[in-house]
Design a protein around this motif. Structure first.
Motif, PDB file in Angstrom:
ATOM      1  N   ILE A  17      52.345 -34.448  67.948  1.00 31.74           N
ATOM      2  CA  ILE A  17      52.120 -34.342  69.399  1.00 31.74           C
ATOM      3  C   ILE A  17      52.893 -33.163  69.974  1.00 31.74           C
ATOM      4  N   SER A  18      54.152 -33.053  69.575  1.00 35.19           N
ATOM      5  CA  SER A  18      54.994 -32.029  70.174  1.00 35.19           C
ATOM      6  C   SER A  18      54.488 -30.628  69.823  1.00 35.19           C
ATOM      7  N   ASP A  19      54.026 -30.399  68.592  1.00 30.99           N
ATOM      8  CA  ASP A  19      53.552 -29.060  68.207  1.00 30.99           C
ATOM      9  C   ASP A  19      52.175 -28.757  68.779  1.00 30.99           C
ATOM     10  N   THR A  20      51.294 -29.771  68.785  1.00 23.73           N
ATOM     11  CA  THR A  20      49.953 -29.548  69.321  1.00 23.73           C
ATOM     12  C   THR A  20      50.025 -29.163  70.793  1.00 23.73           C
ATOM     13  N   ALA A  53      57.436 -23.349  70.747  1.00 24.04           N
ATOM     14  CA  ALA A  53      57.585 -22.263  69.771  1.00 24.04           C
ATOM     15  C   ALA A  53      56.364 -22.196  68.851  1.00 24.04           C
ATOM     16  N   ALA A  54      55.769 -23.368  68.552  1.00 20.58           N
ATOM     17  CA  ALA A  54      54.570 -23.381  67.706  1.00 20.58           C
ATOM     18  C   ALA A  54      53.460 -22.563  68.357  1.00 20.58           C
ATOM     19  N   GLY A  55      53.382 -22.598  69.691  1.00 16.36           N
ATOM     20  CA  GLY A  55      52.372 -21.824  70.408  1.00 16.36           C
ATOM     21  C   GLY A  55      52.628 -20.342  70.315  1.00 16.36           C
ATOM     22  N   ILE A  56      53.924 -19.950  70.259  1.00 14.06           N
ATOM     23  CA  ILE A  56      54.238 -18.518  70.149  1.00 14.06           C
ATOM     24  C   ILE A  56      53.733 -17.969  68.823  1.00 14.06           C
ATOM     25  N   SER A  57      54.116 -18.637  67.722  1.00 10.51           N
ATOM     26  CA  SER A  57      53.718 -18.101  66.413  1.00 10.51           C
ATOM     27  C   SER A  57      52.197 -18.146  66.241  1.00 10.51           C
TER      28      SER A  57
END
Lengths: 129, 575
Positions: B185-188, B69-73
């Motif tokens: 790690i998970s967001d990156t 989801a971080a990649g979407i925003s």
């Protein structure tokens, strides 16, 4: 001298025109000079003219334009075209024509006389036939 | 009366004004509507992906293992630019809240996470905007590395918020640093797997790919998808660790080498996403129950990083190579055209010189033959022979003048560029030609800009160009009625660096078919002394760092336009 054929000379370079007129007059023809093909067309001397000598490259109508105009308007006047740049394109265009004779500049008396006689004799034949 | 006019004018103005305000209002409303729509779209996508991610939480702290989801925003924000900032942040907030509340999170933790998630996208996108400006693309290696750096900084900062949120509201047993590391790690990984696709789509919208490229790329992506289905269906065996790499790498390489980066990003995204959901749902190799969960997660994270980094770097390198190749082809074509032009120029100059020399030569031959004729006549016509010989002499002088003119023009290497006033040259030449114009009935209209700065150049060459253009115009008008002959000369500032000279005539103009060739083909005017073909005029102007163009004007005649640089001029002509 009044029954001598009249040769019209068209060149937008006054010096060249003058020299050519003098040369043609020196062999006994009458000449009229014009500074452009348009001037010749708009003059009332077309019917007096037995033969035309014209430069190919002129501002306004070119020598070839004049040739086309003569054909279109049914004036069977033989035309000697002079050019300082006898390119293949010009030669090809002239060779397709029945009325035009393309000659390169400068032109001396001998070559000009041959051309003139050929042109005038052609005219005699045309008129007779 | 005046008051009435005033009142009407005022009413008109206010009516007009209110319409403008209304338009502005509509515009704003439209923008708001689009913005809210965007926020809802981002929010929904964020919610769905977040729900999937929350299916697999890190034990024992409860951080999601993957956070695409971080990649979407971040991706949407980078793709759309800073205008979308508020709405994308809003989308991240409204996506996070229900996703978390549906899980085991309480309200306050959810609020902290929502703010952290929104802040993460803002930071990542702001860094990209700051480093690369608008229109970010992944077609360069430094852009790819920049995205990875931004994808590290954003989650590193938001991870602090996240770790604090967990500490305060979930009181996990692990240290805060571990929570932060998991979040980071998970967001990156989420950003580097998803954002490139969105960035690439925006770039492809700006510059749509060719149909053949689209077809080929989608074909390879379909192959890639089929290949992944095959890999997932394979039995779990030790040799299987090597199979995915052997099968998937060629596809990604194909995309990187032949398509633009968006397709490689899409391929990498498919691989990463497959890894994520097979780990989450325990399917295939990554769902291998014989391995410890932490090992499986670690393995998946390492592969996602390697796939995303490797394929995007490859795609960027190939893209750079393609660009370089394209530039090379383009500059080769330019070089070739330049060389052809030079040849044409040289030919035109040779032809112009031949033509100019043949004029006086024709005069000399004709006049001297005539003189011989007059002398040989019986009795000799001495008077006419003398006149003819005078003409021979003057034609000879004319040929000499012409050669002098040539020498001045091409120079002998000693003349230097000097400061010259274009207006002054124009006035001089017009003055010297005034008798010519009078003779032909040409009206001259000048509109010379005052205080026009000097240019650096060669006076005699520019004089030749002006003379040539004026004589051209004069001769072009010989076929129209005298009262209609008009020559207009205008000088203007074109911009801060160039000035323009326009020479218009009311003559018959230049036919569209001849417009493009008058400078290349042999096209000349005849006059006394040195006449220059337009090819030479153009060469002179180009040597002065300017350009000479021809067009047809409103009067039906020809228009010649010279543009010259005000300050710098090349010194090529002396080289």
């Amino acid at each position: 001298m009044s029954d001598a054929p009249t040769i019209s000379i068209i060149d937008d370079d006054e010096f060249v025109r003058d020299a050519l007129q003098t040369l043609v007059e020196s062999v006994g023809y009458a000449t009229i000079g014009f500074s452009s093909a348009e001037e010749f067309i708009n003059s009332n001397r077309i019917c007096d003219t037995s033969c035309l000598i014209a430069d190919v490259q002129m501002s306004g109508m070119s020598g070839f334009d004049l040739h086309d105009w003569l054909i279109r308007n049914l004036h069977p006047i033989p035309l000697i075209l002079l050019t300082g740049l006898p390119t293949e394109r010009f030669k090809a265009r002239a060779s397709k024509s029945i009325a035009a004779d393309l000659q390169s500049k400068p032109i001396g008396l001998e070559r000009l006389m041959v051309c003139l006689e050929r042109a005038l004799n052609g005219l005699v034949k045309q008129a007779a036939g | 009366m005046r008051d009435i006019t005033h009142a009407i004018g005022g009413a008109y103005l206010s009516a007009h004004g209110s319409r403008r305000w209304r338009q502005l209002g509509l515009h704003l409303a439209y923008n708001w509507l689009a913005g809210i729509g965007l926020a809802i779209a981002v929010g929904s996508a964020y919610f769905l992906v977040a729900r999937l991610s929350l299916g697999l939480l890190m034990k024992p702290d409860g951080v999601a293992v993957f956070w695409p989801a971080a990649g979407i925003s971040s991706g949407v924000l980078i793709a759309l630019g800073s205008r979308a900032r508020a709405f994308v942040a809003l989308g991240a907030v409204i996506g996070t809240i229900p996703a978390n509340l549906l899980g085991d999170r309480d309200f306050w933790a959810t609020a902290v996470f929502a703010l952290s998630n929104a802040g993460e996208a803002l930071i990542t996108a702001a860094l990209i905007q700051r480093w690369f400006g608008a229109g970010f693309n992944l077609n360069r290696l430094r852009n790819v590395l920049g995205l990875f750096a931004a994808a590290a900084v954003g989650p590193a900062v938001s991870g602090i918020g996240g770790a604090i949120g967990y500490k305060l509201f979930h009181s996990p047993t692990v240290p805060m640093l571990t929570t932060w590391l998991h979040w980071f790690i998970s967001d990156t990984l989420g950003i580097i797997a998803v954002a490139p696709v969105l960035i690439g789509v925006a770039a492809a919208v700006r510059e749509p790919p060719r149909r053949s490229e689209l077809f080929e790329s989608f074909l390879v992506l379909a192959l890639l998808a089929a290949m992944m289905g095959f890999i997932i269906s394979l039995p779990v065996e030790p040799w299987q660790t090597i199979v995915p790499g052997a099968l998937l790498f060629p596809m990604l390489l194909w995309l990187a080498a032949r398509s633009r980066p968006v397709f490689t990003a899409a391929g990498a995204f498919m691989v990463c996403f497959t890894i994520v959901w097979t780990v989450i749902f325990g399917i295939g190799h990554f769902g291998d129950p014989s391995l410890a969960m932490s090992d499986r997660i670690f393995q998946a994270q390492a592969i996602i990083l390697a796939v995303a980094l490797g394929s995007l770097v490859l795609a960027a390198l190939f893209s750079e190579r393609r660009d370089a190749e394209e530039r090379l082809v383009h500059s080769n074509a330019l070089l070739k055209r330049e060389r052809d032009n030079k040849l044409t120029n040289a030919q035109a100059i040779a032809a112009a010189i031949a033509h100019e020399l043949k004029q006086p030569l024709t005069g000399i031959v004709a006049s001297s033959d005539a003189a011989q004729r007059f002398l040989g006549a019986i009795p000799p016509n001495l008077e006419r022979a003398r006149t003819a010989l005078e003409k021979v002499a003057s034609a000879g002088c004319r040929a000499g003048d012409m050669l002098d003119g040539l020498r001045t023009m091409f120079g002998n290497g000693t003349q230097e560029a000097q400061l010259v006033s274009v207006n002054e040259i124009i006035q001089e030449i017009l003055h010297s030609l005034q008798n010519e114009f009078k003779k032909h009935g040409v009206a001259v209209h000048t509109d010379l800009r005052t205080l026009l700065p000097d240019i650096r150049g060669y006076r005699s060459q520019l004089q030749e160009v002006m003379t040539n253009l004026f004589i051209n115009a004069n001769e072009a008008m010989s076929s129209i009625a005298r009262q209609n002959r008009l020559l207009c000369v205008q000088t203007r500032f074109r911009d801060a660096e160039t000035l323009s000279v326009t020479v218009d005539d009311s003559g018959p103009g230049i036919g569209a078919d001849r417009l493009s060739s008058i400078f290349n083909a042999f096209f000349t005017t005849k006059r006394h002394g040195m006449g220059l073909g337009l090819a030479i005029c153009r060469m002179i102007i180009e040597q002065h760092g300017g350009e000479l163009t021809a067009s047809s004007n409103g009067m039906g005649g020809a228009s010649f336009r010279i543009v010259l640089p005000i300050v710098a001029a090349t010194s090529e002509s002396t080289a």
